[in-house]
Scaffold this motif. Structure first.
Motif, mmCIF file in Angstrom:
data_model
loop_
_atom_site.group_PDB
_atom_site.id
_atom_site.type_symbol
_atom_site.label_atom_id
_atom_site.label_comp_id
_atom_site.label_asym_id
_atom_site.label_seq_id
_atom_site.Cartn_x
_atom_site.Cartn_y
_atom_site.Cartn_z
ATOM 1 N N LEU A 1 -1.548 27.881 48.959
ATOM 2 C CA LEU A 1 -0.501 27.899 47.861
ATOM 3 C C LEU A 1 0.967 28.026 48.725
ATOM 4 N N ASN A 2 0.888 28.780 49.792
ATOM 5 C CA ASN A 2 2.261 28.963 50.459
ATOM 6 C C ASN A 2 2.808 27.750 50.999
ATOM 7 N N HIS A 3 1.819 26.782 51.493
ATOM 8 C CA HIS A 3 1.917 25.445 52.199
ATOM 9 C C HIS A 3 1.459 24.507 51.296
ATOM 10 N N HIS A 4 1.584 24.478 50.000
ATOM 11 C CA HIS A 4 0.997 23.432 49.129
ATOM 12 C C HIS A 4 1.388 22.176 49.520
ATOM 13 N N ALA A 5 2.548 21.977 49.859
ATOM 14 C CA ALA A 5 3.015 20.460 50.018
ATOM 15 C C ALA A 5 2.427 19.846 51.357
ATOM 16 N N PHE A 6 2.314 20.611 52.329
ATOM 17 C CA PHE A 6 1.658 20.302 53.348
ATOM 18 C C PHE A 6 0.228 19.980 53.450
ATOM 19 N N PHE A 7 -0.565 20.562 52.463
ATOM 20 C CA PHE A 7 -2.014 20.276 52.459
ATOM 21 C C PHE A 7 -2.071 19.279 51.466
ATOM 22 N N ALA A 8 -1.406 18.976 50.393
ATOM 23 C CA ALA A 8 -1.432 17.917 49.489
ATOM 24 C C ALA A 8 -1.106 16.573 50.347
ATOM 25 N N LEU A 9 0.005 16.563 51.053
ATOM 26 C CA LEU A 9 0.407 15.321 51.857
ATOM 27 C C LEU A 9 -0.770 15.136 52.822
ATOM 28 N N ALA A 10 -1.228 16.078 53.455
ATOM 29 C CA ALA A 10 -2.156 15.901 54.525
ATOM 30 C C ALA A 10 -3.481 15.107 53.751
ATOM 31 N N CYS A 11 -4.104 15.610 52.764
ATOM 32 C CA CYS A 11 -5.131 15.209 52.061
ATOM 33 C C CYS A 11 -4.798 13.712 51.321
ATOM 34 N N LEU A 12 -3.535 13.357 51.221
ATOM 35 C CA LEU A 12 -3.091 12.278 50.438
ATOM 36 C C LEU A 12 -3.250 11.154 51.602
ATOM 37 N N ALA A 13 -2.591 11.552 52.647
ATOM 38 C CA ALA A 13 -2.469 10.911 53.999
ATOM 39 C C ALA A 13 -3.915 10.221 54.478
ATOM 40 N N LEU A 14 -4.661 11.522 54.543
ATOM 41 C CA LEU A 14 -6.128 11.123 55.100
ATOM 42 C C LEU A 14 -6.723 10.005 53.864
ATOM 43 N N MET A 15 -6.766 10.228 52.699
ATOM 44 C CA MET A 15 -7.050 9.376 51.785
ATOM 45 C C MET A 15 -6.625 7.811 51.749
#
Length: 736
Positions: free
Chosen positions: A376-390
Motif C-alpha cells: 500500500l505504501n508503494h502501490h504505484a511501484f508494485f502496480a507498474l511492476a506487475c503491469l510491466a511483467l504482463m
C-alpha cells in the motif's frame, strides 16, 4: 428470545440430521455410480482428433474405401527375415479376435517371389525397404491391422500380443518393441489407471494433510475431507448416470473437484471461525458462516464453472467432456458444500479454539501487516511492476506454438518413445500420411498405366528432402511391362486380369468402385524428430498436384498427419476462444455484482494476470502448448476469480462500514489472505502430484495449474491491493 432460541436450535438440529441422513442413505447409489465411472475408461485415438472438419470427413471417406488404418507394429531384437518366431507369432495373433490381418517382411517376400510376381529374393527385399524391412539389414516387424474387437478393447489387444509373444515364442514383454495407434491408446489407458488408482489417491492424501495443517483441527479437517470426497463421488456419479466415460483428461476430474471443494471448504471454515469468535448469538455459527459466505462462495463457484464450461467450445472431444463435467462437478460440489459442511459443523462442532490458536494483533498478522503495508505504501511501484511483467509476457503470446505429436505426449525416457526410436532406426518411419489417386471409370488407361502413374507419384514423394518411406500397389505388383514383346503382352494381360485386381483389393491398396478407381499410396514420416507436419503435407501437395493435373487425375491427401496438423492449430484456437468467452462472461457476472464498469475492468486485471504471465512465460521458455495446457487457462481464470471475490467481499463490507479504502483493504487482507494462501497451497500440493505422470499433457496440466494458481495469488495479494488503494480505486467509493 429465551423461547426463540430453543425452538431455533431444535429446528436446526432436525434439518442438520435430515441432511446428514440423506447423504448417508444416498451414498451407496452415488458410490456405485462413482465406481462404475472409474471403470469406464475409453481412450480411442480418434477422440483426440478435431471433429466437424473437412479433414476428418476426408479421413472417414478414405477409411470407407480402404478400411481402417489402425495398426500395431511389433518387433524385437533379432527379429529378422530368418527368425521363425515371426511366422509363429503372426499365426497365433491371427487366430485371436483382436486382429484382422498380419503383414510381415517374411510373408510379403514370399508373396512377391511367388507367381505372377516372380521377383528374386533381393528384388523383393528392395521393394519393402523401410516399410517392412530395415534400410540397412534384414530386420523386420509384424504390422497388425486391428479388428473391431481390438478397437473396442485396445488394452486387451496389446496384452494379447505380450501374452502370446511369451507363450509361443518365449519373448518377454520387456524385449518387445511396440508402436502404432493401438499401442498408443493402450499405453494411455494404462496411464489413466495409474492416475486414477495411484496418483489421484496420493493427491487426495496430500491435499487433506495440507488442509489439516492449515485448520489445526482434526475434526474440522475430517468434516472438510468427507465433504470433498462426497462432492467428488457426486461428480463421478453424474458422469456415469449421464452416459459419459472416463478418458485420460477426464481422470483429472476427481482430483480437480476434490481440491476445489477443499479450497471452498477452507474459505467457508474461515467464515465459520470468524462467526465462532464473534459475539454470542442465538443463530449458530454454522448458519452465520453461510450467511457471510454464501455470496462469495457461490460467485466463486459460478466463475470457476464458467471458466471450465467454456472448454466446450473446443473441437476436441476429450476437452469438451472435461469442460462440461468439471463445470457440473463444481456446481454440484458447492451445493453439497452448503448443505453438508454446515450440518456437520453444527452436529459435530470442532473443539473451541484456545487463545494460542486464535490470531492476535501480536502474532503472525504482524508479518501480514508488514506485507500489505509495503504494497500500500508503494502501490504505484508494485502496480507498474506487475503491469510491466504482463506486457513482457504478453509480447510472446502471439508466438505460442502447439503440439499433439507423439513424441510430445510421452517423456523422452518413457518406453513408448524408446520403442518408436528403436523401430524408426532399424526399420523405418511410423507416422502415416495417405494419398489416394482417383481415376474415372471412363479413363482410357489400363491398370498397368495407372500403376505406372502411381509409381511416378510415389517417386516424386520420395525425392523430397524429408526422409520418408512409401508403399503402394507398385511395390506389391509384378514388374510392369514397358515394351510390346510377347512376354510384355502376357505380363500386361496378367496385371490387367481379375486375379491381380482381386489380390490388390485384398491388400487394401486398390479400391474399385462404381464411379472411379482409387489407388492408395501410404507415406510414412518420422514420429521422432523435428518434422513440421504442416509444412510436410504442403510440400507433398505442392510436389504431387502439378503431376496429377498434368495427367488429368485428382488426388486426396489424408491420414493421421493432416489431422495432427489440424489438431495443433485447433489447440491454439480452443485456448484463446475458451479463455475469451470465459473472460467475457465472468466480467459480466462481476459487473452485475459490482454495478460499476470501471470497477469491473480493474478487478479483471488481476484475473488475467496469471494466464498472461504463465502462457507468455512458457513461450519464452520455448515450451509448446499441449492438450492438457488448453484446459488450464479458462479453469485458472475461474479459480483466480475465487480469491478475488472473497477479497472484494470484505473490501466492500469495509467501505460500507465507513472505512477508508486503505483501511478496508487492510481489513480484507487480514481476513482473507491466510485462507487465500492456504487454498492455493492445498490446490497446488494436490495437483503437483500429477507431475509424476509420464504422460506429458497431464504433467503439463499439473505444472501449469500450479504456476497459474501461484500467479493468481500474486495478482490478488499484490496487484489487486495496489490498484484498489491507488487513484483508480476511487471508482469503488463512487459506487457508494
Amino acid at each position: 428470545m429465551n423461547f426463540f432460541r430453543p425452538a431455533l436450535l431444535t429446528e436446526m438440529t432436525r434439518y442438520a440430521i435430515a441432511i446428514v441422513l440423506l447423504a448417508v442413505i444416498s451414498f451407496p447409489l452415488i458410490g456405485y455410480g462413482a465406481l462404475r465411472a472409474l471403470k469406464s475408461t475409453s481412450n480411442d485415438p480418434r477422440q483426440w482428433l478435431p471433429q466437424s472438419f473437412a479433414e476428418t470427413d476426408t479421413y472417414d471417406w478414405f477409411q470407407s474405401h480402404f478400411g481402417t488404418d489402425e495398426f500395431a507394429v511389433v518387433s524385437w531384437p533379432g527379429c529378422d527375415l530368418d527368425d521363425p518366431r515371426v511366422g509363429q507369432l503372426s499365426q497365433a495373433l491371427l487366430n485371436t479376435a483382436f486382429f484382422d490381418r498380419v503383414r510381415t517382411g517374411q510373408n510379403a517376400i514370399e508373396e512377391l517371389m511367388s507367381p505372377p510376381q516372380n521377383f528374386s529374393r533381393t528384388a523383393a527385399i528392395n521393394r519393402l525397404r523401410r516399410i517392412l524391412i530395415g534400410a540397412q539389414d534384414t530386420t523386420t516387424c509384424l504390422v497388425l491391422t486391428t479388428s473391431v474387437a481390438g478397437q473396442a478393447d485396445r488394452s486387451a489387444a496389446v496384452q494379447e500380443i505380450e501374452t502370446l509373444a511369451w507363450d509361443v515364442c518365449q519373448l518377454p514383454a520387456a524385449e518387445l518393441k511396440l508402436a502404432g495407434p493401438t499401442v498408443d491408446a493402450a499405453m494411455i489407458d494404462a496411464e489413466s489407471r495409474k492416475l486414477l488408482f495411484g496418483l489421484a489417491g496420493l493427491s487426495a492424501l496430500v491435499s487433506f494433510l495440507v488442509a489439516t495443517l492449515r485448520m489445526r483441527s482434526i475434526r474440522l479437517a475430517i468434516s472438510v475431507l468427507l465433504v470433498a470426497v462426497y462432492s467428488t463421488a457426486v461428480s463421478l456419479a453424474i458422469l456415469y448416470f449421464s452416459g459419459g466415460k472416463m478418458n485420460l483428461l477426464m481422470t483429472m476430474l476427481p482430483p480437480l473437484i476434490y481440491v476445489l471443494t477443499i479450497s471452498s471448504a477452507v474459505h467457508l471454515a474461515n467464515y465459520y471461525r470468524d462467526a465462532a469468535r464473534g459475539p454470542s448469538s442465538p443463530v449458530p455459527a454454522a448458519i452465520r458462516a453461510i450467511g457471510q459466505g454464501w455470496l462469495p462462495c457461490s460467485l466463486a463457484a459460478i466463475t470457476t464453472g464458467i471458466g471450465l464450461i467454456s472448454l466446450m467450445l473446443s473441437k476436441i472431444e476429450p476437452i469438451q467432456s472435461f469442460g462440461f463435467y468439471s463445470a457440473l462437478g463444481v456446481v454440484a460440489s458447492v451445493i453439497v458444500l452448503f448443505l453438508l459442511l454446515p450440518s456437520a459443523l453444527y452436529l459435530f462442532p470442532p473443539k473451541p479454539e484456545t487463545e494460542s490458536d486464535r490470531p492476535s494483533a501480536d502474532d503472525s498478522p504482524k508479518k501480514g501487516n508488514a506485507f500489505i503495508d509495503a504494497i500500500l505504501n508503494h502501490h504505484a511501484f508494485f502496480a507498474l511492476a506487475c503491469l510491466a511483467l504482463m506486457l513482457l509476457c504478453a509480447s510472446r503470446i502471439p508466438s505460442i506454438q502447439s503440439t499433439v505429436k507423439l513424441q510430445d505426449r510421452f517423456l523422452p525416457s518413457s518406453d513408448a518413445i524408446a520403442d518408436y526410436r528403436w523401430l524408426e532406426e532399424r526399420i523405418g518411419p511410423m507416422v502415416p500420411l495417405e494419398v489416394a489417386i482417383h481415376f474415372d471409370k471412363d479413363d482410357p488407361r489400363d491398370r498397368v498405366e495407372q500403376i505406372q502413374l502411381v509409381a511416378r507419384v510415389q517417386s516424386k514423394i520420395q525425392s523430397l528432402d524429408e526422409p520418408v518411406a512409401t508403399l503402394s500397389a507398385f511395390n506389391l505388383s509384378p514388374r510392369l511391362p514397358s515394351g510390346h514383346s510377347v512376354r510384355d503382352i502376357v505380363q500386361r494381360k496378367v496385371i490387367n486380369g481379375q486375379q491381380t485386381k482381386q489380390r490388390l483389393i485384398e491388400t487394401k491398396y486398390l479400391s474399385d468402385g462404381e464411379d472411379q478407381t482409387l489407388w492408395r499410396i501410404s507415406v510414412r514420416a518420422n514420429a521422432i524428430g523435428d518434422l513440421d507436419y504442416g509444412i510436410f503435407v504442403e510440400q507433398i501437395r505442392a510436389a504431387v498436384t502439378p503431376l496429377l493435373a498434368e495427367e488429368n487425375v485428382q488426388g486426396t491427401f489424408t491420414g493421421v498427419i493432416p489431422l495432427i496438423y489440424k489438431a495443433q492449430r485447433q489447440l491454439l484456437l480452443d485456448l484463446f476462444r475458451s479463455f475469451l468467452v470465459a473472460f467475457a462472461v465472468i466480467a459480466v457476472v462481476l459487473l452485475v455484482v459490482l454495478r460499476n464498469i470501471w470497477a469491473t475492468c480493474l478487478v479483471m486485471f488481476p484475473n488475467i494476470f496469471p494466464a498472461v504471465i504463465v502462457f507468455g512465460g512458457i513461450e519464452w521458455m520455448n515450451i509448446p502448448v499441449q492438450i492438457g495446457s488448453v484446459m488450464t487457462a479458462s479453469a485458472a481464470l475461474g479459480i483466480a476469480v475465487d480469491d478475488t471475490v472473497h477479497l472484494l467481499t470484505w473490501f466492500r463490507r469495509g467501505l460500507d462500514q465507513g472505512l477508508s479504502r486503505r483501511q478496508a483493504i487492510e481489513s480484507a487482507f487480514s481476513r482473507c489472505s491466510g485462507a487465500m494462501v492456504h487454498t492455493t497451497l492445498i490446490c497446488s500440493c494436490g495437483l503437483i502430484v500429477f507431475a509424476l505422470s509420464t504422460f506429458v499433457p497431464i504433467l503439463h496440466f499439473a505444472w501449469l495449474m500450479v504456476f497459474l494458481l501461484a500467479s493468481a495469488l500474486l495478482g490478488d495479494l499484490v496487484l489487486l491491493p495496489a490498484i484498489l488503494v491507488g487513484p483508480l480505486g476511487r471508482c469503488f467509493e463512487k459506487k457508494r
